[in-house]
Design a protein around this motif. Structure first.
Motif, PDB file in Angstrom:
ATOM      1  N   ASP A 138       4.561  -5.426  -5.255  1.00  0.00           N
ATOM      2  CA  ASP A 138       5.453  -4.304  -5.569  1.00  0.00           C
ATOM      3  C   ASP A 138       5.867  -4.262  -7.042  1.00  0.00           C
ATOM      4  OD1 ASP A 138       6.657  -1.975  -4.698  1.00  0.00           O
ATOM      5  OD2 ASP A 138       8.567  -2.950  -4.257  1.00  0.00           O
ATOM      6  N   GLU A 139       4.949  -4.669  -7.928  1.00  0.00           N
ATOM      7  CA  GLU A 139       5.245  -4.644  -9.357  1.00  0.00           C
ATOM      8  C   GLU A 139       4.550  -3.490 -10.064  1.00  0.00           C
ATOM      9  OE1 GLU A 139       4.151  -8.491 -10.799  1.00  0.00           O
ATOM     10  OE2 GLU A 139       5.763  -9.501  -9.708  1.00  0.00           O
ATOM     11  N   LEU A 140       3.482  -2.960  -9.461  1.00  0.00           N
ATOM     12  CA  LEU A 140       2.702  -1.897 -10.087  1.00  0.00           C
ATOM     13  C   LEU A 140       2.697  -0.658  -9.204  1.00  0.00           C
ATOM     14  CD1 LEU A 140      -0.461  -3.985 -11.109  1.00  0.00           C
ATOM     15  CD2 LEU A 140       1.465  -3.375 -12.579  1.00  0.00           C
ATOM     16  N   SER A 141       2.621   0.494  -9.848  1.00  0.00           N
ATOM     17  CA  SER A 141       2.459   1.738  -9.089  1.00  0.00           C
ATOM     18  C   SER A 141       1.010   1.828  -8.621  1.00  0.00           C
ATOM     19  CB  SER A 141       2.792   2.944  -9.970  1.00  0.00           C
ATOM     20  OG  SER A 141       1.793   3.100 -10.964  1.00  0.00           O
ATOM     21  N   LEU A 142       0.749   2.728  -7.702  1.00  0.00           N
ATOM     22  CA  LEU A 142      -0.618   2.911  -7.218  1.00  0.00           C
ATOM     23  C   LEU A 142      -1.540   3.343  -8.362  1.00  0.00           C
ATOM     24  CD1 LEU A 142      -2.201   2.545  -4.655  1.00  0.00           C
ATOM     25  CD2 LEU A 142      -1.749   4.924  -4.076  1.00  0.00           C
ATOM     26  N   SER A 143      -1.032   4.160  -9.267  1.00  0.00           N
ATOM     27  CA  SER A 143      -1.813   4.578 -10.441  1.00  0.00           C
ATOM     28  C   SER A 143      -2.177   3.377 -11.308  1.00  0.00           C
ATOM     29  CB  SER A 143      -1.032   5.584 -11.292  1.00  0.00           C
ATOM     30  OG  SER A 143      -0.801   6.760 -10.580  1.00  0.00           O
ATOM     31  N   GLU A 144      -1.219   2.487 -11.499  1.00  0.00           N
ATOM     32  CA  GLU A 144      -1.469   1.290 -12.308  1.00  0.00           C
ATOM     33  C   GLU A 144      -2.466   0.358 -11.618  1.00  0.00           C
ATOM     34  OE1 GLU A 144       2.758   0.740 -14.673  1.00  0.00           O
ATOM     35  OE2 GLU A 144       2.689   0.259 -12.528  1.00  0.00           O
ATOM     36  N   ILE A 145      -2.360   0.248 -10.305  1.00  0.00           N
ATOM     37  CA  ILE A 145      -3.316  -0.576  -9.549  1.00  0.00           C
ATOM     38  C   ILE A 145      -4.713   0.012  -9.664  1.00  0.00           C
ATOM     39  CG2 ILE A 145      -3.989  -1.339  -7.232  1.00  0.00           C
ATOM     40  CD1 ILE A 145      -0.968  -1.530  -6.578  1.00  0.00           C
ATOM     41  N   LYS A 162      -7.864   3.623   2.942  1.00  0.00           N
ATOM     42  CA  LYS A 162      -7.654   4.127   4.308  1.00  0.00           C
ATOM     43  C   LYS A 162      -8.896   3.901   5.169  1.00  0.00           C
ATOM     44  CE  LYS A 162      -5.812   7.675   7.138  1.00  0.00           C
ATOM     45  NZ  LYS A 162      -4.674   8.483   7.281  1.00  0.00           N
ATOM     46  N   LYS A 163     -10.074   4.071   4.580  1.00  0.00           N
ATOM     47  CA  LYS A 163     -11.319   3.870   5.320  1.00  0.00           C
ATOM     48  C   LYS A 163     -11.442   2.417   5.800  1.00  0.00           C
ATOM     49  CE  LYS A 163     -16.284   4.635   4.865  1.00  0.00           C
ATOM     50  NZ  LYS A 163     -17.371   5.037   3.972  1.00  0.00           N
ATOM     51  N   VAL A 164     -11.022   1.479   4.967  1.00  0.00           N
ATOM     52  CA  VAL A 164     -11.146   0.055   5.307  1.00  0.00           C
ATOM     53  C   VAL A 164     -10.015  -0.422   6.209  1.00  0.00           C
ATOM     54  CG1 VAL A 164     -11.139  -2.293   4.340  1.00  0.00           C
ATOM     55  CG2 VAL A 164     -12.499  -0.504   3.251  1.00  0.00           C
ATOM     56  N   THR A 165      -8.778  -0.009   5.907  1.00  0.00           N
ATOM     57  CA  THR A 165      -7.624  -0.563   6.625  1.00  0.00           C
ATOM     58  C   THR A 165      -7.109   0.324   7.750  1.00  0.00           C
ATOM     59  OG1 THR A 165      -5.968   0.460   5.191  1.00  0.00           O
ATOM     60  CG2 THR A 165      -6.822  -1.710   4.514  1.00  0.00           C
ATOM     61  N   GLY A 166      -7.397   1.623   7.661  1.00  0.00           N
ATOM     62  CA  GLY A 166      -6.842   2.557   8.632  1.00  0.00           C
ATOM     63  C   GLY A 166      -5.476   3.078   8.226  1.00  0.00           C
ATOM     64  N   TYR A 167      -4.962   2.612   7.094  1.00  0.00           N
ATOM     65  CA  TYR A 167      -3.656   3.021   6.593  1.00  0.00           C
ATOM     66  C   TYR A 167      -3.801   3.599   5.187  1.00  0.00           C
ATOM     67  CZ  TYR A 167      -1.856  -0.202  10.143  1.00  0.00           C
ATOM     68  OH  TYR A 167      -1.588  -0.844  11.308  1.00  0.00           O
ATOM     69  N   SER A 168      -2.896   4.490   4.834  1.00  0.00           N
ATOM     70  CA  SER A 168      -2.815   4.901   3.438  1.00  0.00           C
ATOM     71  C   SER A 168      -2.118   3.763   2.688  1.00  0.00           C
ATOM     72  CB  SER A 168      -2.002   6.190   3.294  1.00  0.00           C
ATOM     73  OG  SER A 168      -0.643   5.930   3.576  1.00  0.00           O
ATOM     74  N   PRO A 169      -2.327   3.645   1.376  1.00  0.00           N
ATOM     75  CA  PRO A 169      -1.625   2.589   0.629  1.00  0.00           C
ATOM     76  C   PRO A 169      -0.102   2.678   0.776  1.00  0.00           C
ATOM     77  CG  PRO A 169      -3.378   3.508  -0.710  1.00  0.00           C
ATOM     78  CD  PRO A 169      -3.282   4.367   0.523  1.00  0.00           C
ATOM     79  N   THR A 170       0.417   3.890   0.798  1.00  0.00           N
ATOM     80  CA  THR A 170       1.858   4.076   0.945  1.00  0.00           C
ATOM     81  C   THR A 170       2.339   3.567   2.297  1.00  0.00           C
ATOM     82  OG1 THR A 170       1.684   6.031  -0.451  1.00  0.00           O
ATOM     83  CG2 THR A 170       3.717   5.771   0.797  1.00  0.00           C
ATOM     84  N   HIS A 171       1.605   3.909   3.353  1.00  0.00           N
ATOM     85  CA  HIS A 171       1.965   3.441   4.700  1.00  0.00           C
ATOM     86  C   HIS A 171       1.860   1.920   4.765  1.00  0.00           C
ATOM     87  CE1 HIS A 171       1.858   4.301   9.267  1.00  0.00           C
ATOM     88  NE2 HIS A 171       2.240   3.065   9.061  1.00  0.00           N
ATOM     89  N   PHE A 172       0.802   1.371   4.196  1.00  0.00           N
ATOM     90  CA  PHE A 172       0.631  -0.084   4.186  1.00  0.00           C
ATOM     91  C   PHE A 172       1.813  -0.759   3.501  1.00  0.00           C
ATOM     92  CE2 PHE A 172      -0.562  -3.983   2.038  1.00  0.00           C
ATOM     93  CZ  PHE A 172      -1.063  -4.727   3.088  1.00  0.00           C
ATOM     94  N   LYS A 173       2.216  -0.206   2.384  1.00  0.00           N
ATOM     95  CA  LYS A 173       3.327  -0.778   1.631  1.00  0.00           C
ATOM     96  C   LYS A 173       4.601  -0.778   2.477  1.00  0.00           C
ATOM     97  CE  LYS A 173       5.053  -0.470  -3.067  1.00  0.00           C
ATOM     98  NZ  LYS A 173       4.939   0.244  -4.320  1.00  0.00           N
ATOM     99  N   GLN A 174       4.769   0.255   3.307  1.00  0.00           N
ATOM    100  CA  GLN A 174       5.954   0.362   4.158  1.00  0.00           C
ATOM    101  C   GLN A 174       5.913  -0.634   5.318  1.00  0.00           C
ATOM    102  OE1 GLN A 174       5.805   4.471   5.239  1.00  0.00           O
ATOM    103  NE2 GLN A 174       6.725   5.181   3.319  1.00  0.00           N
ATOM    104  N   ILE A 175       4.738  -1.011   5.752  1.00  0.00           N
ATOM    105  CA  ILE A 175       4.624  -1.947   6.883  1.00  0.00           C
ATOM    106  C   ILE A 175       4.015  -3.263   6.405  1.00  0.00           C
ATOM    107  CG2 ILE A 175       4.502  -0.195   8.682  1.00  0.00           C
ATOM    108  CD1 ILE A 175       1.431  -0.691   8.661  1.00  0.00           C
ATOM    109  N   LYS A 176       4.649  -3.900   5.476  1.00  0.00           N
ATOM    110  CA  LYS A 176       4.132  -5.105   4.828  1.00  0.00           C
ATOM    111  C   LYS A 176       3.760  -6.218   5.799  1.00  0.00           C
ATOM    112  CE  LYS A 176       6.457  -4.329   0.500  1.00  0.00           C
ATOM    113  NZ  LYS A 176       7.471  -4.753  -0.419  1.00  0.00           N
ATOM    114  N   GLU A 177       4.194  -6.089   7.038  1.00  0.00           N
ATOM    115  CA  GLU A 177       3.855  -7.134   8.006  1.00  0.00           C
ATOM    116  C   GLU A 177       2.389  -7.103   8.406  1.00  0.00           C
ATOM    117  OE1 GLU A 177       5.554  -3.661  10.316  1.00  0.00           O
ATOM    118  OE2 GLU A 177       6.214  -4.811   8.600  1.00  0.00           O
TER     119      GLU A 177
END
Length: 186
Positions: A138-145, A162-177
């Protein structure tokens, strides 16, 4: 003499392998990801003892030429993605062929046969694991990544993620578990 070791993926792995091999009385000339050069030849009994000892720490000795080749390719990709931020001066196939000093098509066929995935898929999975890691920090924005990992755009990174994980990066970030795969499980 060289020993080839599976699952050495970071500097901490190098430290552990170095320490453990020195505890076994080996004189090490160099230790790199996946490869250790020792000063003196070892017997088959010593090799078995080393293998059993390293296994306690999640490492494996690699004996076959094909397995060594696959591990070298994986190590190149891991180093590129996780330690060099995916900064390529050329395309992936040329990068691998140059570093392996072998024909890429032959390497690609061998990799697919032995690893049961393509080099490209392995590379993509490593990049996504790196993106996950950076999202969790959580140190870089998605643009920076996207910029840091040399993606052409945020949209491309998001689609691939999303193709690999099934989640958007934003959704993944919200469900860090969501559990990350270990590098050696890919």
């Amino acid at each position: 003499m060289k020993l080839y070791i599976k699952n050495m993926v970071c500097n901490r792995c190098i430290m552990v392998v170095t320490s453990e091999l020195e505890k076994l009385g080996l004189i090490l000339l160099s230790v790199h990801l996946g490869e250790v050069e020792i000063a003196h030849p070892i017997s088959d009994i010593q090799k078995k003892e080393i293998a059993e000892h390293l296994k306690l720490f999640g490492f494996e000795l690699i004996d076959t030429k094909n397995s060594r080749t696959i591990e070298k390719i994986k190590t190149l990709i891991i180093d590129l993605v996780h330690h060099k931020n995916n900064q390529l001066d050329t395309n992936l196939s040329d990068f691998i062929a140059t570093h392996m000093v072998q024909d890429y098509n032959a390497l690609s066929n061998l990799f697919s046969e032995v690893a049961h995935t393509t080099i490209e898929k392995y590379y993509i999975h490593q990049k996504i694991e790196r993106v996950k890691e950076l999202l969790v920090y959580d140190e870089l924005s998605l643009s920076e990544i996207a910029f840091q990992l040399n993606y052409s755009s945020v949209a491309y990174l998001s689609n691939q993620f999303k193709k690999v994980t099934g989640y958007s990066p934003t959704h993944f970030k919200q469900i860090k578990e969501t559990k990350r795969k270990q590098i050696d499980e890919l």
